[in-house]
Design a protein around this motif. Structure first.
Motif, PDB file in Angstrom:
ATOM      1  N   TYR A  68       0.857  -1.179   0.000  1.00 51.40           N
ATOM      2  CA  TYR A  68       0.000   0.000   0.000  1.00 51.40           C
ATOM      3  C   TYR A  68       0.897   1.234   0.000  1.00 51.40           C
ATOM      4  O   TYR A  68       1.600   1.508   0.974  1.00 51.40           O
ATOM      5  N   ILE A  69       0.868   1.975  -1.106  1.00 52.99           N
ATOM      6  CA  ILE A  69       1.728   3.141  -1.273  1.00 52.99           C
ATOM      7  C   ILE A  69       0.969   4.407  -0.894  1.00 52.99           C
ATOM      8  O   ILE A  69      -0.145   4.654  -1.351  1.00 52.99           O
ATOM      9  N   VAL A  70       1.587   5.208  -0.034  1.00 53.67           N
ATOM     10  CA  VAL A  70       0.995   6.478   0.379  1.00 53.67           C
ATOM     11  C   VAL A  70       1.471   7.598  -0.548  1.00 53.67           C
ATOM     12  O   VAL A  70       0.710   8.482  -0.926  1.00 53.67           O
ATOM     13  N   TRP A  71       2.746   7.532  -0.915  1.00 50.24           N
ATOM     14  CA  TRP A  71       3.316   8.517  -1.842  1.00 50.24           C
ATOM     15  C   TRP A  71       4.415   7.837  -2.636  1.00 50.24           C
ATOM     16  O   TRP A  71       5.051   6.894  -2.156  1.00 50.24           O
ATOM     17  N   HIS A  72       4.641   8.306  -3.874  1.00 48.51           N
ATOM     18  CA  HIS A  72       5.535   7.578  -4.774  1.00 48.51           C
ATOM     19  C   HIS A  72       6.949   8.157  -4.861  1.00 48.51           C
ATOM     20  O   HIS A  72       7.868   7.462  -5.301  1.00 48.51           O
TER      21      HIS A  72
ATOM     22  N   VAL B  45       5.153   4.119   2.390  1.00 51.69           N
ATOM     23  CA  VAL B  45       4.185   3.027   2.406  1.00 51.69           C
ATOM     24  C   VAL B  45       3.567   2.868   3.792  1.00 51.69           C
ATOM     25  O   VAL B  45       4.033   3.429   4.777  1.00 51.69           O
ATOM     26  N   ALA B  46       2.493   2.074   3.831  1.00 54.22           N
ATOM     27  CA  ALA B  46       1.811   1.791   5.092  1.00 54.22           C
ATOM     28  C   ALA B  46       2.433   0.569   5.741  1.00 54.22           C
ATOM     29  O   ALA B  46       2.426  -0.519   5.173  1.00 54.22           O
ATOM     30  N   GLY B  47       2.971   0.753   6.946  1.00 52.93           N
ATOM     31  CA  GLY B  47       3.541  -0.346   7.698  1.00 52.93           C
ATOM     32  C   GLY B  47       2.571  -0.850   8.751  1.00 52.93           C
ATOM     33  O   GLY B  47       1.374  -0.550   8.707  1.00 52.93           O
ATOM     34  N   SER B  48       3.070  -1.601   9.703  1.00 53.81           N
ATOM     35  CA  SER B  48       2.215  -2.115  10.775  1.00 53.81           C
ATOM     36  C   SER B  48       1.749  -0.952  11.651  1.00 53.81           C
ATOM     37  O   SER B  48       2.382   0.098  11.715  1.00 53.81           O
TER      38      SER B  48
ATOM     39  N   ALA C 269      -8.834  -7.944   4.569  1.00 50.41           N
ATOM     40  CA  ALA C 269      -9.225  -8.231   3.181  1.00 50.41           C
ATOM     41  C   ALA C 269      -8.583  -9.510   2.651  1.00 50.41           C
ATOM     42  O   ALA C 269      -8.830  -9.889   1.500  1.00 50.41           O
ATOM     43  N   GLY C 270      -7.756 -10.149   3.454  1.00 50.38           N
ATOM     44  CA  GLY C 270      -7.164 -11.416   3.034  1.00 50.38           C
ATOM     45  C   GLY C 270      -5.849 -11.302   2.310  1.00 50.38           C
ATOM     46  O   GLY C 270      -5.482 -12.176   1.513  1.00 50.38           O
ATOM     47  N   GLY C 271      -5.096 -10.231   2.605  1.00 52.86           N
ATOM     48  CA  GLY C 271      -3.788 -10.064   2.005  1.00 52.86           C
ATOM     49  C   GLY C 271      -2.683 -10.093   3.034  1.00 52.86           C
ATOM     50  O   GLY C 271      -2.931 -10.238   4.236  1.00 52.86           O
ATOM     51  N   LYS C 272      -1.423  -9.972   2.556  1.00 52.73           N
ATOM     52  CA  LYS C 272      -0.249  -9.867   3.434  1.00 52.73           C
ATOM     53  C   LYS C 272       0.474  -8.574   3.088  1.00 52.73           C
ATOM     54  O   LYS C 272       0.849  -8.359   1.930  1.00 52.73           O
ATOM     55  N   ASN C 273       0.666  -7.733   4.069  1.00 57.27           N
ATOM     56  CA  ASN C 273       1.359  -6.477   3.859  1.00 57.27           C
ATOM     57  C   ASN C 273       2.865  -6.724   3.787  1.00 57.27           C
ATOM     58  O   ASN C 273       3.461  -7.177   4.754  1.00 57.27           O
ATOM     59  N   ILE C 274       3.488  -6.428   2.639  1.00 57.01           N
ATOM     60  CA  ILE C 274       4.923  -6.708   2.526  1.00 57.01           C
ATOM     61  C   ILE C 274       5.758  -5.727   3.360  1.00 57.01           C
ATOM     62  O   ILE C 274       6.954  -5.961   3.570  1.00 57.01           O
ATOM     63  N   ALA C 275       5.121  -4.650   3.859  1.00 52.74           N
ATOM     64  CA  ALA C 275       5.829  -3.686   4.723  1.00 52.74           C
ATOM     65  C   ALA C 275       5.526  -3.979   6.188  1.00 52.74           C
ATOM     66  O   ALA C 275       5.504  -3.071   7.016  1.00 52.74           O
ATOM     67  N   TYR C 276       5.318  -5.250   6.497  1.00 51.72           N
ATOM     68  CA  TYR C 276       4.927  -5.677   7.839  1.00 51.72           C
ATOM     69  C   TYR C 276       5.939  -5.284   8.916  1.00 51.72           C
ATOM     70  O   TYR C 276       5.591  -5.114  10.086  1.00 51.72           O
ATOM     71  N   ASP C 277       7.215  -5.177   8.533  1.00 55.00           N
ATOM     72  CA  ASP C 277       8.256  -4.906   9.522  1.00 55.00           C
ATOM     73  C   ASP C 277       8.546  -3.415   9.691  1.00 55.00           C
ATOM     74  O   ASP C 277       9.418  -3.035  10.464  1.00 55.00           O
ATOM     75  N   LEU C 278       7.804  -2.579   8.982  1.00 58.81           N
ATOM     76  CA  LEU C 278       7.924  -1.135   9.150  1.00 58.81           C
ATOM     77  C   LEU C 278       6.817  -0.660  10.091  1.00 58.81           C
ATOM     78  O   LEU C 278       5.789  -1.313  10.240  1.00 58.81           O
TER      79      LEU C 278
ATOM     80  N   GLN D 269       4.100   2.284  11.235  1.00 63.45           N
ATOM     81  CA  GLN D 269       3.319   3.440  10.792  1.00 63.45           C
ATOM     82  C   GLN D 269       3.575   3.722   9.303  1.00 63.45           C
ATOM     83  O   GLN D 269       3.780   2.813   8.522  1.00 63.45           O
ATOM     84  N   TRP D 270       3.583   4.998   8.938  1.00 63.53           N
ATOM     85  CA  TRP D 270       3.818   5.384   7.536  1.00 63.53           C
ATOM     86  C   TRP D 270       5.319   5.578   7.384  1.00 63.53           C
ATOM     87  O   TRP D 270       5.905   6.456   8.024  1.00 63.53           O
ATOM     88  N   ALA D 271       5.959   4.776   6.571  1.00 68.07           N
ATOM     89  CA  ALA D 271       7.420   4.758   6.556  1.00 68.07           C
ATOM     90  C   ALA D 271       7.974   4.702   5.136  1.00 68.07           C
ATOM     91  O   ALA D 271       7.311   4.268   4.192  1.00 68.07           O
ATOM     92  N   GLY D 272       9.223   5.124   5.001  1.00 67.81           N
ATOM     93  CA  GLY D 272       9.910   5.044   3.728  1.00 67.81           C
ATOM     94  C   GLY D 272      10.438   3.640   3.490  1.00 67.81           C
ATOM     95  O   GLY D 272      10.721   2.896   4.429  1.00 67.81           O
ATOM     96  N   ILE D 273      10.565   3.293   2.219  1.00 66.83           N
ATOM     97  CA  ILE D 273      11.094   1.980   1.857  1.00 66.83           C
ATOM     98  C   ILE D 273      11.825   2.132   0.526  1.00 66.83           C
ATOM     99  O   ILE D 273      11.441   2.937  -0.324  1.00 66.83           O
ATOM    100  N   ASP D 274      12.921   1.381   0.337  1.00 70.61           N
ATOM    101  CA  ASP D 274      13.682   1.521  -0.909  1.00 70.61           C
ATOM    102  C   ASP D 274      13.166   0.557  -1.972  1.00 70.61           C
ATOM    103  O   ASP D 274      12.548  -0.475  -1.679  1.00 70.61           O
TER     104      ASP D 274
END
Length: 303
Positions: free
Chosen positions: A191-195, A200-203, A214-223, A225-230
């Motif tokens: 889930y991208i908040v800004w590009h 992205v949206a973390g835990s 909704a039956g998905g897995k958040n790949i940013a699970y280890d971040l 709140q709202w966090a940056g990711i490379d």
């Protein structure tokens, strides 16, 4: 969290059925005035049913209108655009900073604030003796609790109970289908908040909660709140679905430049959504859950 101090007094209800009487413990809504605890842990004394309310967040505004309190809302932010009638209400500035003088001039007996007002906004309002109550939900269940709480504070408990019951039924209609899914049946979701930069949206976010329900897995699970990711991390985790807002023109093409190798792009499962629907922790968050579930598991809805 215990949001309020409630006195529960069992009430004798005589039920004429088969010639018998039944006793039910009935807990009426807490009286207003009353003492309530907001999401920041602040104890707030509500001296009477609020008649003039200022909302400092779009989600708070949506809750108030959903409870039929639009006629009591005298001030909102420049970002409060739903429902349409909110556009006609006096504006008190943005989320932060808001215009303190405008708020004071409206003579509110209640201001509904948010997390970002904790350090400066709320103390400023308290210094001029304005009652402030903060709503800071992080999950869908906490949004429902907030709706109930606002109903109690404003004398709209019955309306809040009906609304929450309806929302719970809609949530249950989804989770009953997704709760039994195995880990392998849950697609990887980003889930991208800004590009730019990639945010992205973390835990600990309601977006993370929506993905799980909704039956998905958040790949940013280890971040958190709202966090940056490379980009390298996203590519390595290879999301099967990407959810992004419509905020920027050409956002999908911009994302493709860095993430075109992911399964989400290869399988054409990149969805642009209305950010107000997905980013505001109010009643419409259930609409977002329903839309997200159809993206992740269309087979559950015969699509």
């Amino acid at each position: 969290m215990k949001h309020y101090i409630r006195w529960c007094i069992p009430t004798l209800l005589m039920v004429a059925f088969s010639g018998s009487a039944a006793v039910y413990p009935v807990c009426p809504p807490p009286p207003v005035p009353g003492v309530f605890v907001d999401d920041l842990g602040r104890t707030v004394d509500i001296e009477e049913v609020p008649q003039r309310i200022v909302s400092l967040a779009p989600s708070n505004t949506e809750i108030l209108f959903a409870l039929g309190l639009g006629n009591k809302v005298v001030g909102v932010t420049e970002f409060c655009n739903y429902p349409e009638t909110a556009l006609d209400i006096e504006k008190v500035g943005g989320w932060l900073p808001f215009d303190l003088e405008r708020v004071v001039a409206l003579e509110p007996d209640l201001v509904l604030a948010a997390a970002l007002h904790e350090r400066k906004g709320i103390p400023a309002l308290e210094r001029v003796d304005i009652t402030v109550f903060a709503l800071v939900p992080k999950t869908l269940n906490e949004v429902l609790s907030n709706i109930t709480l606002v109903g109690e504070i404003t004398g709209k408990s019955e309306k809040a109970i009906r609304l929450v019951t309806d929302l719970e039924d809609r949530i249950r209609a989804i989770t009953e289908k997704t709760m039994t899914l195995t880990d392998e049946q849950r697609p990887r979701v980003l889930y991208i908040v800004w590009h730019d930069p990639l945010l992205v949206a973390g835990s600990g976010t309601f977006a993370d909660d929506l993905i799980n329900k909704a039956g998905g897995k958040n790949i940013a699970y280890d971040l958190t709140q709202w966090a940056g990711i490379d980009l390298e991390t996203v590519i390595a985790r290879n999301p099967q679905l990407i959810i992004a807002p419509h905020r920027a023109a050409g956002v999908k093409d911009k994302l493709r430049l860095g993430l075109g190798v992911t399964d989400a792009f290869r399988e054409n499962r990149v969805y642009l959504v209305e950010e107000d629907l997905f980013d505001r922790p109010g009643p419409r968050l259930v609409d977002a859950l329903e839309e997200l579930t159809k993206f992740i598991h269309p087979e559950l809805f015969g699509e």
